[in-house]
Design a protein around this motif. Structure first.
Motif, PDB file in Angstrom:
ATOM      1  N   PRO A  83      63.379 117.165   0.557  1.00  0.00           N
ATOM      2  CA  PRO A  83      64.193 117.652  -0.356  1.00  0.00           C
ATOM      3  C   PRO A  83      63.511 116.676  -1.269  1.00  0.00           C
ATOM      4  N   ASP A  84      64.335 116.637  -2.392  1.00  0.00           N
ATOM      5  CA  ASP A  84      64.227 116.071  -3.837  1.00  0.00           C
ATOM      6  C   ASP A  84      64.881 114.854  -3.793  1.00  0.00           C
ATOM      7  N   GLN A  85      66.228 114.829  -2.812  1.00  0.00           N
ATOM      8  CA  GLN A  85      66.687 113.575  -2.620  1.00  0.00           C
ATOM      9  C   GLN A  85      67.434 113.811  -1.661  1.00  0.00           C
ATOM     10  N   VAL A  86      67.127 112.084  -1.475  1.00  0.00           N
ATOM     11  CA  VAL A  86      67.933 112.444   0.265  1.00  0.00           C
ATOM     12  C   VAL A  86      68.224 110.219  -1.105  1.00  0.00           C
ATOM     13  N   TYR A  87      69.719 110.522   0.164  1.00  0.00           N
ATOM     14  CA  TYR A  87      70.228 109.166  -0.130  1.00  0.00           C
ATOM     15  C   TYR A  87      71.562 108.666   1.035  1.00  0.00           C
ATOM     16  N   SER A  88      71.582 107.203   1.202  1.00  0.00           N
ATOM     17  CA  SER A  88      72.146 106.198   2.314  1.00  0.00           C
ATOM     18  C   SER A  88      72.925 105.873   2.181  1.00  0.00           C
ATOM     19  N   GLY A  89      74.300 105.615   1.957  1.00  0.00           N
ATOM     20  CA  GLY A  89      74.661 104.345   2.308  1.00  0.00           C
ATOM     21  C   GLY A  89      76.348 104.314   2.332  1.00  0.00           C
ATOM     22  N   ALA A 131      69.504 117.653 -11.138  1.00  0.00           N
ATOM     23  CA  ALA A 131      68.842 117.762 -11.608  1.00  0.00           C
ATOM     24  C   ALA A 131      67.966 117.051 -12.815  1.00  0.00           C
ATOM     25  N   ASP A 132      68.762 116.002 -13.299  1.00  0.00           N
ATOM     26  CA  ASP A 132      68.387 115.213 -14.978  1.00  0.00           C
ATOM     27  C   ASP A 132      68.094 114.274 -14.457  1.00  0.00           C
ATOM     28  N   GLY A 133      68.475 113.391 -13.376  1.00  0.00           N
ATOM     29  CA  GLY A 133      67.294 112.070 -12.793  1.00  0.00           C
ATOM     30  C   GLY A 133      68.187 112.261 -11.843  1.00  0.00           C
ATOM     31  N   ILE A 134      67.609 110.957 -10.814  1.00  0.00           N
ATOM     32  CA  ILE A 134      67.888 109.958  -9.229  1.00  0.00           C
ATOM     33  C   ILE A 134      69.582 109.269  -9.721  1.00  0.00           C
ATOM     34  N   ARG A 135      70.108 109.246  -9.378  1.00  0.00           N
ATOM     35  CA  ARG A 135      70.884 108.018  -8.385  1.00  0.00           C
ATOM     36  C   ARG A 135      70.548 106.214  -8.974  1.00  0.00           C
ATOM     37  N   PRO A 136      71.669 105.340  -9.015  1.00  0.00           N
ATOM     38  CA  PRO A 136      71.431 104.113  -8.744  1.00  0.00           C
ATOM     39  C   PRO A 136      70.799 103.834  -7.377  1.00  0.00           C
ATOM     40  N   ASP A 145      58.193 112.966  -4.220  1.00  0.00           N
ATOM     41  CA  ASP A 145      56.704 112.658  -4.776  1.00  0.00           C
ATOM     42  C   ASP A 145      57.135 113.195  -6.013  1.00  0.00           C
ATOM     43  N   MET A 146      58.398 113.945  -5.761  1.00  0.00           N
ATOM     44  CA  MET A 146      58.195 114.955  -7.655  1.00  0.00           C
ATOM     45  C   MET A 146      59.018 113.786  -8.544  1.00  0.00           C
ATOM     46  N   TRP A 147      59.846 112.934  -8.068  1.00  0.00           N
ATOM     47  CA  TRP A 147      60.707 111.594  -9.063  1.00  0.00           C
ATOM     48  C   TRP A 147      59.145 111.140  -9.096  1.00  0.00           C
ATOM     49  N   ARG A 148      58.911 110.430  -7.721  1.00  0.00           N
ATOM     50  CA  ARG A 148      57.892 109.470  -7.791  1.00  0.00           C
ATOM     51  C   ARG A 148      56.816 109.838  -9.432  1.00  0.00           C
ATOM     52  N   GLU A 149      56.234 111.248  -9.738  1.00  0.00           N
ATOM     53  CA  GLU A 149      55.574 111.377 -10.146  1.00  0.00           C
ATOM     54  C   GLU A 149      55.876 110.838 -11.592  1.00  0.00           C
ATOM     55  N   LYS A 150      57.464 111.656 -12.197  1.00  0.00           N
ATOM     56  CA  LYS A 150      57.946 110.644 -13.312  1.00  0.00           C
ATOM     57  C   LYS A 150      57.550 110.041 -13.851  1.00  0.00           C
ATOM     58  N   LYS A 205      64.673 102.901 -12.374  1.00  0.00           N
ATOM     59  CA  LYS A 205      65.023 103.293 -14.165  1.00  0.00           C
ATOM     60  C   LYS A 205      65.033 104.511 -15.008  1.00  0.00           C
ATOM     61  N   PRO A 206      63.551 104.095 -14.937  1.00  0.00           N
ATOM     62  CA  PRO A 206      62.853 104.956 -16.018  1.00  0.00           C
ATOM     63  C   PRO A 206      63.821 106.600 -16.200  1.00  0.00           C
ATOM     64  N   ILE A 207      64.275 106.793 -14.192  1.00  0.00           N
ATOM     65  CA  ILE A 207      63.985 107.740 -14.100  1.00  0.00           C
ATOM     66  C   ILE A 207      65.701 108.364 -13.520  1.00  0.00           C
ATOM     67  N   ARG A 208      66.118 107.242 -13.439  1.00  0.00           N
ATOM     68  CA  ARG A 208      67.633 107.453 -13.701  1.00  0.00           C
ATOM     69  C   ARG A 208      68.661 108.445 -14.626  1.00  0.00           C
ATOM     70  N   ASN A 209      69.479 108.969 -14.286  1.00  0.00           N
ATOM     71  CA  ASN A 209      70.172 110.100 -14.840  1.00  0.00           C
ATOM     72  C   ASN A 209      71.580 108.699 -14.947  1.00  0.00           C
ATOM     73  N   ASP A 210      71.625 108.179 -15.745  1.00  0.00           N
ATOM     74  CA  ASP A 210      73.032 107.849 -16.122  1.00  0.00           C
ATOM     75  C   ASP A 210      74.277 108.403 -16.753  1.00  0.00           C
ATOM     76  N   HIS A 211      74.133 108.976 -16.638  1.00  0.00           N
ATOM     77  CA  HIS A 211      75.080 110.376 -16.983  1.00  0.00           C
ATOM     78  C   HIS A 211      75.766 111.553 -15.989  1.00  0.00           C
ATOM     79  N   MET A 212      75.481 110.852 -14.794  1.00  0.00           N
ATOM     80  CA  MET A 212      75.608 111.762 -13.765  1.00  0.00           C
ATOM     81  C   MET A 212      77.598 112.286 -13.409  1.00  0.00           C
ATOM     82  N   ALA A 213      77.681 113.030 -13.011  1.00  0.00           N
ATOM     83  CA  ALA A 213      79.086 113.965 -13.555  1.00  0.00           C
ATOM     84  C   ALA A 213      79.270 113.335 -11.325  1.00  0.00           C
ATOM     85  N   LEU A 214      79.498 112.202 -11.681  1.00  0.00           N
ATOM     86  CA  LEU A 214      79.679 111.497 -10.485  1.00  0.00           C
ATOM     87  C   LEU A 214      81.308 111.709 -10.026  1.00  0.00           C
TER      88      LEU A 214
END
Length: 262
Positions: A83-89, A131-136, A145-150, A205-214
């Motif tokens: 996957p491109d993104q996985v998170y748990s909390g 698709a436009d950035g990651i979450r906090p 790796d896809m987001w790390r390379e960015k 922070k450089p790849i975070r999407n601050d305008h996430m539709a949460l």
């Protein structure tokens, strides 16, 4: 062979399960599976992209009793699906019944200013903005790796940046699985901005999407309940930043002064 592998690329399917007989009740155990149209790798405009997603809810007591089995399951699933993104909390459990998300957003807005570690998770509305950035940061976080390379950083550079006795990093085919401490924490606001999420947040922070539709459902005219609006959503997304004012500038300044005295 997974369900997704059996489907044509443009096929969409949805199925869910819950332990609740009433689907408008928040579940203590549930699974949500959404196969969106597979156009993440075509020439679609970013605003038209959507992630497929799998989401699980489970009791805190269950996790405490099964965390080793849970970790094996998560790591093996990530190795299989890449996957491109996985998170748990920690997060509020959204009921299966469509539309009940509206009630959950009231609880989120009420509790989020009290706990830095309370996550807001609603993939149905976020699947495009992911698709436009990651979450906090959350407690468990895949930096693929896809987001790390960015970030223009190697895996070794990431591990060096996150060197800490309480941070665990597992190397996977898809990227680095990062755990902030031995178990998830809510981080009450009165205890100050938590160190480990702030450390990971600075890196991401450089790849975070601050305008996430949460939000899922926002405020409407005449609504007696307080919900997240766009301005507060942005402040919440930036809550681990050094210059953040979430939940209030006064509270964070008081926390900083207390830390300095210690």
């Amino acid at each position: 062979m997974s369900l997704q592998e059996k489907q044509k690329k443009k096929t969409i399917f949805i199925f869910n399960f819950t332990d609740q007989k009433k689907h408008n009740s928040s579940p203590s155990t549930a699974g949500y599976f959404w196969k969106m149209r597979d156009h993440m790798n075509d020439n679609s405009e970013p605003s038209n992209r959507d992630y497929s997603f799998i989401q699980f809810y489970y009791r805190w007591s269950w996790w405490k009793d099964n965390k080793n089995a849970w970790r094996r399951f998560v790591l093996e699933t990530m190795e299989k699906l890449k996957p491109d993104q996985v998170y748990s909390g920690f997060s509020m459990a959204n009921p299966i019944a469509f539309g009940t998300r509206s009630a959950v957003t009231v609880w989120e807005r009420s509790l989020a200013p009290r706990f830095f570690g309370l996550d807001i998770d609603y993939p149905f509305s976020m699947s495009g903005s992911l698709a436009d950035g990651i979450r906090p940061p959350t407690w468990g976080f895949l930096l693929s790796d896809m987001w790390r390379e960015k970030l223009n950083l190697s895996r070794d550079q990431i591990k060096l940046s996150l060197q800490h006795p309480h941070i665990r990093i597992d190397e996977l085919g898809a990227g680095l699985w990062i755990e902030l401490g031995e178990e998830p924490a809510l981080y009450p606001v009165e205890d100050g901005v938590p160190e480990l999420p702030a450390l990971l947040n600075k890196l991401l922070k450089p790849i975070r999407n601050d305008h996430m539709a949460l939000l899922g459902f926002g405020q409407w005219d005449g609504d007696p309940n307080e919900r997240f609006n766009d301005a507060d959503s942005l402040r919440w997304m930036r809550r681990f930043d050094a210059d953040s004012d979430w939940p209030s500038a006064e509270l964070r300044q008081r926390e900083a002064k207390t830390t300095d005295k210690q």
